[in-house]
Design an enzyme around this catalytic site. Structure first.
Site, PDB file in Angstrom:
ATOM      1  N   ASP A  67      -6.009  -5.616   6.072  1.00 40.68           N
ATOM      2  CA  ASP A  67      -7.168  -5.121   5.331  1.00 40.68           C
ATOM      3  C   ASP A  67      -8.147  -6.265   5.072  1.00 40.68           C
ATOM      4  OD1 ASP A  67      -8.817  -3.464   3.939  1.00 40.68           O
ATOM      5  OD2 ASP A  67      -7.460  -3.097   2.263  1.00 40.68           O
TER       6      ASP A  67
ATOM      7  N   TYR B 173       0.815  -1.218   0.000  1.00 45.49           N
ATOM      8  CA  TYR B 173       0.000   0.000   0.000  1.00 45.49           C
ATOM      9  C   TYR B 173       0.850   1.270   0.000  1.00 45.49           C
ATOM     10  CZ  TYR B 173      -4.267  -2.600   1.104  1.00 45.49           C
ATOM     11  OH  TYR B 173      -5.339  -3.447   1.066  1.00 45.49           O
TER      12      TYR B 173
ATOM     13  N   ASP C  90      -3.133 -17.372   5.490  1.00 49.32           N
ATOM     14  CA  ASP C  90      -4.236 -18.164   4.918  1.00 49.32           C
ATOM     15  C   ASP C  90      -4.828 -19.106   5.966  1.00 49.32           C
ATOM     16  OD1 ASP C  90      -1.698 -19.232   4.676  1.00 49.32           O
ATOM     17  OD2 ASP C  90      -2.046 -20.244   2.780  1.00 49.32           O
TER      18      ASP C  90
ATOM     19  N   LYS D 213       2.622 -13.884   5.919  1.00 49.49           N
ATOM     20  CA  LYS D 213       2.742 -14.916   4.884  1.00 49.49           C
ATOM     21  C   LYS D 213       4.244 -15.123   4.648  1.00 49.49           C
ATOM     22  CE  LYS D 213       0.824 -17.523   1.729  1.00 49.49           C
ATOM     23  NZ  LYS D 213       0.204 -18.775   2.081  1.00 49.49           N
TER      24      LYS D 213
END
Ligand code: NAP
Length: 419
Positions: free
Chosen positions: A306, A158, A282, A228
């Protein structure tokens, strides 16, 4: 501070930072900047403002609102999307609230929300996700959710460092990445857009510190680092490592990593200790559904935060309900999780609860706990009375549909009756 086109209220005073401390000196009549926002912001902004004023007045205080502009309303007043007046007001008055701002997809201007967070260095986006009795939910045990997510707000993908396919700049970056850095095989032939994902030690550590401080202050048991890092080793993997470094190096015995807890204490944490653990993003998304009650405070890079906080919001009733706020050092701007939902703009239709509950976080930040409790009870009562905006009403048989402003009026009546 002098302002070009907005007026500072003649009554009221600025919230100040208490000297030498990380605390606020809050006057009885603080001046609070407010951006209504784009789209449905023009509906939920004024509705929430009235509810917050009512809660303040019911507890012997008042809020002096200072209307400031961003997005469409700013273009009308200033011919720019994010005027300096608006940034200066949030800097000077330290505590404020904003509605949603529209961001065009693909082309057009960059996100004003991202710009505002970056310009004011509001580095942590905080989203308390809790269930209010009576709200329909897609899961069977929504009351298990009582979680607060801390999302890093200023970096990650971002950061806005990206280049458009077909430009000279993107070709320079491709050449550098392919030829000089040896990643020729990793980028397909033909047009490509390229972005950069910075995750820094500074940005990570201040975010994780904020999450741990919150957990210690509020008696929460765990802080989970969501990353991740198995795939993005040097960005998200390092986010995890720096997060553990903060936990292990800065808090003495009050904070312990899950690993140390098992190796040295057989998994038994002393009362009052915060345990820091981590989950891969995940897996975390499915665990939020299957083991909701195990999660307490989460600390996440920007993109994970987000996705994950919107998804968690769905479990407690959807975007009409989910509140949030942005924190910096000595700065605070509350904002709902939802966007500007342009198709509903000006229809007095959408749910103002998310913006009202975001304002509730603001009142807590000011130390106005009694006003905050009044709001929680008044919203819960309105929901249990089944007089609801369309998003909740459509899921409850026999409920009465009311508009944005009528729902706010019901909440205000409840506040006044309960005060
Ligand atoms: P959105 O505006 O949040 O709306 C998505 C859907 O969520 C709506 O169609 C509606 O569902 C439901 N919803 C949102 N707010 C609601 C409310 N107050 N009450 C009841 N239901 C509500 O998301 P989007 O359509 O993806 O984004 C629209 C614009 O907002 C984009 O320009 C985006 O960039 C911007 N945005 C801004 C922010 C921010 O300012 N912080 C955050 C997110 C998105 P139904 O259709 O089922 O009625």
């Amino acid at each position: 501070m002098s302002y070009d086109r907005v007026e500072v209220p003649s009554e009221g005073e600025a919230v100040e930072l208490a000297e030498g401390e990380d605390e606020l000196d809050v006057p009885e009549r603080p001046i609070v900047p407010i951006i209504y926002g784009d789209g449905v912001g023009t509906d939920v902004g004024p509705a929430a403002q009235q509810v917050l004023s009512a809660a303040a007045e019911a507890t012997g205080r008042s809020i002096e609102w200072m209307r400031v502009y961003a997005g469409a309303s700013a273009r009308e007043e200033y011919d720019t999307n994010l005027p300096e007046d608006t940034l200066d007001a949030f800097r000077e008055f330290k505590v404020g609230i904003k509605g949603p701002l529209t961001t065009p997809v693909g082309a057009g201007y960059r996100s004003l929300n991202v710009a505002l967070r970056q310009r004011l260095d509001l580095y942590a986006n905080v989203r308390p996700t809790y269930y209010i009795d009576g709200v329909p939910s897609p899961v069977s045990e929504p009351e298990d959710m009582d979680m607060v997510s801390f999302r890093e707000n200023t970096e990650d993908v971002y950061a806005g460092i990206e280049w458009e396919a077909g430009t000279e700049e993107v070709e320079q970056v491709r050449e550098f990445v392919a030829d000089e850095m040896g990643f020729g095989e990793s980028i397909h032939e033909g047009d490509v857009g390229i972005g950069i994902k910075p995750i820094s030690e500074f940005g990570t550590k201040r975010l994780v510190r904020r999450a741990i401080d919150y957990a210690l202050e509020r008696g929460r048991d765990t802080v989970t680092l969501v990353h991740k890092g198995n795939i993005m080793k040097f960005t998200e993997g390092t986010f995890r490592d720096w997060g553990y470094e903060v936990a292990e190096e800065e808090y003495g015995e009050t904070v312990i990593s899950e690993d140390t807890l098992w190796k040295e204490q057989d998994g038994e944490a002393a009362p009052g200790t915060v345990v820091v653990n981590d989950r891969i993003a995940d897996n975390m998304l499915q665990q939020l559904l299957t083991r909701t009650g195990q999660y307490d405070v989460l600390a996440m890079p920007n993109l994970n935060g987000d996705y994950l906080s919107d998804s968690a919001g769905a479990q407690i009733g959807g975007l009409g309900i989910a509140p949030g706020a942005n924190l910096g050092d000595g700065r605070f701007v509350a904002e709902p999780v939802h966007g500007s939902a342009p198709k509903y703009e000006g229809q007095d239709k959408v749910n103002p609860t998310a913006m009202i509950l975001s304002g509730r976080i603001m009142l807590e930040h000011l130390g106005w706990e009694e006003a905050s409790e009044l709001i929680y009870d008044a919203v819960e009562e309105a929901i249990l009375d089944k007089r609801l905006t369309y998003d909740i009403e459509r899921q409850i048989e026999g409920a009465e549909r009311v508009g944005t402003s009528e729902f706010a009026d019901i909440v205000i009546e409840n506040i006044e009756r309960n005060a």
